[in-house]
Design a protein around this motif. Structure first.
Motif, PDB file in Angstrom:
ATOM      1  N   LEU A  29      58.343  44.170  30.616  1.00 29.98           N
ATOM      2  CA  LEU A  29      56.895  44.105  30.788  1.00 29.98           C
ATOM      3  C   LEU A  29      56.289  42.971  29.965  1.00 29.98           C
ATOM      4  O   LEU A  29      55.359  42.294  30.416  1.00 29.98           O
ATOM      5  N   ILE A  30      56.815  42.765  28.772  1.00 26.54           N
ATOM      6  CA  ILE A  30      56.303  41.695  27.909  1.00 26.54           C
ATOM      7  C   ILE A  30      56.593  40.324  28.517  1.00 26.54           C
ATOM      8  O   ILE A  30      55.741  39.433  28.513  1.00 26.54           O
ATOM      9  N   VAL A  31      57.804  40.157  29.044  1.00 30.44           N
ATOM     10  CA  VAL A  31      58.135  38.890  29.704  1.00 30.44           C
ATOM     11  C   VAL A  31      57.205  38.659  30.893  1.00 30.44           C
ATOM     12  O   VAL A  31      56.680  37.554  31.094  1.00 30.44           O
ATOM     13  N   ASN A  32      56.981  39.703  31.686  1.00 26.57           N
ATOM     14  CA  ASN A  32      56.079  39.567  32.829  1.00 26.57           C
ATOM     15  C   ASN A  32      54.654  39.234  32.387  1.00 26.57           C
ATOM     16  O   ASN A  32      53.923  38.541  33.103  1.00 26.57           O
ATOM     17  N   VAL A 147      52.116  48.583  41.455  1.00 28.43           N
ATOM     18  CA  VAL A 147      51.231  49.257  40.495  1.00 28.43           C
ATOM     19  C   VAL A 147      51.729  50.681  40.248  1.00 28.43           C
ATOM     20  O   VAL A 147      51.814  51.139  39.097  1.00 28.43           O
ATOM     21  N   ALA A 148      52.064  51.373  41.333  1.00 25.16           N
ATOM     22  CA  ALA A 148      52.593  52.725  41.197  1.00 25.16           C
ATOM     23  C   ALA A 148      53.897  52.713  40.407  1.00 25.16           C
ATOM     24  O   ALA A 148      54.152  53.603  39.580  1.00 25.16           O
ATOM     25  N   ARG A 197      48.118  44.089  33.972  1.00 28.55           N
ATOM     26  CA  ARG A 197      47.581  42.730  33.789  1.00 28.55           C
ATOM     27  C   ARG A 197      48.580  41.680  34.259  1.00 28.55           C
ATOM     28  O   ARG A 197      48.198  40.653  34.822  1.00 28.55           O
ATOM     29  N   ALA A 198      49.864  41.949  34.039  1.00 30.27           N
ATOM     30  CA  ALA A 198      50.894  41.023  34.507  1.00 30.27           C
ATOM     31  C   ALA A 198      50.895  40.943  36.021  1.00 30.27           C
ATOM     32  O   ALA A 198      50.956  39.848  36.616  1.00 30.27           O
ATOM     33  N   LEU A 199      50.797  42.092  36.698  1.00 29.91           N
ATOM     34  CA  LEU A 199      50.772  42.087  38.159  1.00 29.91           C
ATOM     35  C   LEU A 199      49.553  41.336  38.696  1.00 29.91           C
ATOM     36  O   LEU A 199      49.671  40.546  39.646  1.00 29.91           O
ATOM     37  N   LEU A 200      48.414  41.575  38.078  1.00 31.90           N
ATOM     38  CA  LEU A 200      47.186  40.891  38.524  1.00 31.90           C
ATOM     39  C   LEU A 200      47.307  39.382  38.345  1.00 31.90           C
ATOM     40  O   LEU A 200      46.747  38.610  39.146  1.00 31.90           O
ATOM     41  N   ALA A 201      48.014  38.951  37.308  1.00 36.37           N
ATOM     42  CA  ALA A 201      48.150  37.515  37.045  1.00 36.37           C
ATOM     43  C   ALA A 201      48.874  36.793  38.162  1.00 36.37           C
ATOM     44  O   ALA A 201      48.675  35.579  38.357  1.00 36.37           O
TER      45      ALA A 201
END
Length: 204
Positions: A29-32, A147-148, A197-201
């Motif tokens: 998650l941090i990398v993303n 997201v899910a 936030r990563a997905l939205l980016a």
């Protein structure tokens, strides 16, 4: 003897869910999250992870094998556990059920995620970079699916930490378990924010 073996298997299942699987999820998650800094930022972080020495050995023995054991033994637990939500409708009983449901969902989600990224690269697709994730998440249905997946993964880890602390005898009193509930809730919220936030980016 059989009960003793099952006790040991469940302990191993619980431990692997935190170390290394939980640590890998956090790192992933941090990398993303580097995607929030732009395409170059994410690609640099992804390239660094791909350039680690002994990468394939680490992936097999530190990620895939522990994850597969945790997943498949978790499915066994999910389908053999006795849920008490109808008789004992307490918060922890619902957390128990949610842990099993998210676990089963995550087996499907992770398999699909690996297929869309690692497997596609293995069979000759472009490298797994910012553009690949942007293309995947550009589909609204797939974005919702991811997201899910993020929320299921962060909940499963956070609630798994609570269960780990209890099953390993670290939080035995009601007060310590209550504190652990708030701490793991904070972990769930923090990691969820990072993941979403990563997905939205990738799409904004």
């Amino acid at each position: 003897m059989a009960k003793n073996n099952e006790f040991l298997w469940r302990r191993l299942h619980s431990l692997l869910g935190i170390i290394p699987v939980g640590l890998f999820l956090t790192q992933h998650l941090i990398v993303n999250y580097f995607a929030t800094g732009g395409e170059d930022s994410f690609n640099a972080a992804a390239h660094f992870m791909e350039s680690l020495p002994f990468r394939y050995a680490l992936e097999i023995f530190v990620i895939f094998l522990p994850l597969m054991f945790h997943a498949f033994y978790g499915i066994y637990i999910a389908f053999t556990a006795k849920n008490n939500t109808q008789r004992f409708s307490t918060f922890r009983n619902w957390m128990f059920v949610a842990q099993r449901i998210t676990g089963i969902f995550l087996v499907i989600f992770i398999a699909w995620h690996v297929y869309e990224t690692r497997w596609q690269v293995a069979i000759g697709a472009d490298k797994a970079d910012f553009d690949m994730m942007a293309d995947i998440l550009g589909n609204p249905w797939m974005f919702g699916f991811y997201v899910a997946g993020v929320l299921a993964a962060t909940f499963h880890l956070a609630n798994g930490i609570w269960s780990f602390l209890v099953s390993w005898g670290i939080t035995q009193s009601a007060a310590s378990q209550r504190v652990a509930t708030y701490v793991t809730l904070g972990i769930f919220v923090a990691l969820s924010v990072v993941g979403i936030r990563a997905l939205l980016a990738f799409v904004v």
